[in-house]
Design an enzyme around this catalytic site. Sequence first.
Site, PDB file in Angstrom:
ATOM      1  N   HIS A  21       0.849  -1.202   0.000  1.00 23.06           N
ATOM      2  CA  HIS A  21       0.000   0.000   0.000  1.00 23.06           C
ATOM      3  C   HIS A  21       0.882   1.249   0.000  1.00 23.06           C
ATOM      4  O   HIS A  21       0.699   2.164  -0.817  1.00 23.06           O
ATOM      5  CB  HIS A  21      -0.898  -0.044   1.236  1.00 23.06           C
ATOM      6  CG  HIS A  21      -1.659   1.210   1.506  1.00 23.06           C
ATOM      7  ND1 HIS A  21      -3.022   1.282   1.462  1.00 23.06           N
ATOM      8  CD2 HIS A  21      -1.248   2.470   1.855  1.00 23.06           C
ATOM      9  CE1 HIS A  21      -3.426   2.501   1.749  1.00 23.06           C
ATOM     10  NE2 HIS A  21      -2.355   3.238   2.005  1.00 23.06           N
ATOM     11  N   GLU A  22       1.835   1.288   0.940  1.00 26.26           N
ATOM     12  CA  GLU A  22       2.726   2.444   1.015  1.00 26.26           C
ATOM     13  C   GLU A  22       3.630   2.532  -0.205  1.00 26.26           C
ATOM     14  O   GLU A  22       3.969   3.636  -0.662  1.00 26.26           O
ATOM     15  CB  GLU A  22       3.559   2.369   2.299  1.00 26.26           C
ATOM     16  CG  GLU A  22       2.743   2.431   3.578  1.00 26.26           C
ATOM     17  CD  GLU A  22       1.945   3.726   3.707  1.00 26.26           C
ATOM     18  OE1 GLU A  22       2.404   4.764   3.169  1.00 26.26           O
ATOM     19  OE2 GLU A  22       0.872   3.704   4.326  1.00 26.26           O
ATOM     20  N   HIS A  25       1.867   4.446  -2.900  1.00 22.54           N
ATOM     21  CA  HIS A  25       2.007   5.900  -2.737  1.00 22.54           C
ATOM     22  C   HIS A  25       3.378   6.357  -3.218  1.00 22.54           C
ATOM     23  O   HIS A  25       3.497   7.346  -3.950  1.00 22.54           O
ATOM     24  CB  HIS A  25       1.851   6.285  -1.264  1.00 22.54           C
ATOM     25  CG  HIS A  25       0.477   6.103  -0.717  1.00 22.54           C
ATOM     26  ND1 HIS A  25      -0.664   6.487  -1.390  1.00 22.54           N
ATOM     27  CD2 HIS A  25       0.046   5.591   0.474  1.00 22.54           C
ATOM     28  CE1 HIS A  25      -1.721   6.228  -0.647  1.00 22.54           C
ATOM     29  NE2 HIS A  25      -1.323   5.665   0.485  1.00 22.54           N
ATOM     30  N   ASP A 212     -31.360 -43.437  -8.642  1.00 19.23           N
ATOM     31  CA  ASP A 212     -31.091 -43.686 -10.072  1.00 19.23           C
ATOM     32  C   ASP A 212     -32.374 -43.949 -10.842  1.00 19.23           C
ATOM     33  O   ASP A 212     -32.421 -44.825 -11.729  1.00 19.23           O
ATOM     34  CB  ASP A 212     -30.108 -44.854 -10.239  1.00 19.23           C
ATOM     35  CG  ASP A 212     -28.760 -44.581  -9.591  1.00 19.23           C
ATOM     36  OD1 ASP A 212     -28.348 -43.403  -9.572  1.00 19.23           O
ATOM     37  OD2 ASP A 212     -28.131 -45.531  -9.108  1.00 19.23           O
TER      38      ASP A 212
END
Length: 415
Positions: A21-22, A25, A212
Amino acid sequence: MAFLLGVVAFALAILISVSLHEAGHMLTAKAFGMKVTRYFVGFGPTLWSFKRGETEYGVKGIPLGGFCKIVGMTPQDDDVDPADEPRAMWRYPVWKRTIVMSAGSITHFALALVALWIIAMSAGLPNPDFPSTEKEFRAQPAVVSLAPCVVVESANRACQPGDPASPASKAQLRDGDRITAVNGRPVSSWGDMLDVVRGTKPGTATVEYVRDGTPATATVDLAAVQRPPLDDPKGATAAVSALGVALQPSTPARLTYGPVGALGATADFTGSMAVQTAQAMQRIPQKVPALWTAITGGERDVDTPISVVGASRLGGEAVENNAWLIFFMLFVSLNFFIGVFNLLPLLPLDGGHIAIAWFERARSWAYARIGRPDPGRVDYLKLMPLTYAVILIGGVFTLLTVAADVVNPITLFPR
């Protein structure tokens, strides 16, 4: 040991996400020419660092996130060297500042989307046609899957040694059999079967079914169990009968896709997740009393928010029980939530800086149209009381969730 490894692995995944995240930036700021002086993983005392170019990179002692320092994020920053004034972030066009401030959330969204795309091709994503409400489940055909046992006292735990075997299994019923009648009472759906079985006395009963395409009959010894009412799972329990089966839905719970099809499925699932995230955030204020109840000895509401501690515990449980799909879906959900949360228009969140930047731009445009001088930049110092209030409320809420996750955690698998 597996639980502890899972907790550490999930906590590490969160730390990497926040560090990226950083990095989002930092990289976008550098790409636009802004000056970034520091990028660190963690907080507190510096353990290790090095400088490359004009940026110091390093690791700090408290692994609870990370940060990057962009020169001049606000006009009131007083640590900007005069030589760096032209590169101060606040001097750049609003669209560039918006990209830089939203890059952190975009990174979280990218991590979530890539993980979802991989999951869609491997384990599969939830089938939108799979029944999701009680009404939809009750309307399904009464096609059964044999339970490994009958839980006598409560249906909210897994089988344990000593629990009696499933009556249906003992009567030689099989997965995929469709129940058509119990003691001569017709059954047309799963809901009908539940009602009829619970309305039949424990003991010997005749079960008609189709296997079946061929009708058949079995004699079953219905078990006596304690269950709450079907329409009130938290209501008082009462003695009823149980066949020892679960519903086998007519549609698969998950669908897998090829690389191209997974793109559309990921987009659809992300849209649903966005709606759920918005609804969850709206419910947060309502859940504060429930968190306090959990801390003070009451039952923990599974719909209450969890902290990073709680998410890491759930990740540990997932690894301990070899439920890797749950581990990665937790990773996806947490990244998506963090991405959305950081875009809220509140300081000190990224969304607060973006909102102020666009407010300044709109105000300048409006003043120019009416012939008045540009009022200039917003004074962040005047917003500090509101910022401190947001930090205080966020801090108290974080402490509540962490305390609840330590004292009375949400669990995925009964212990």
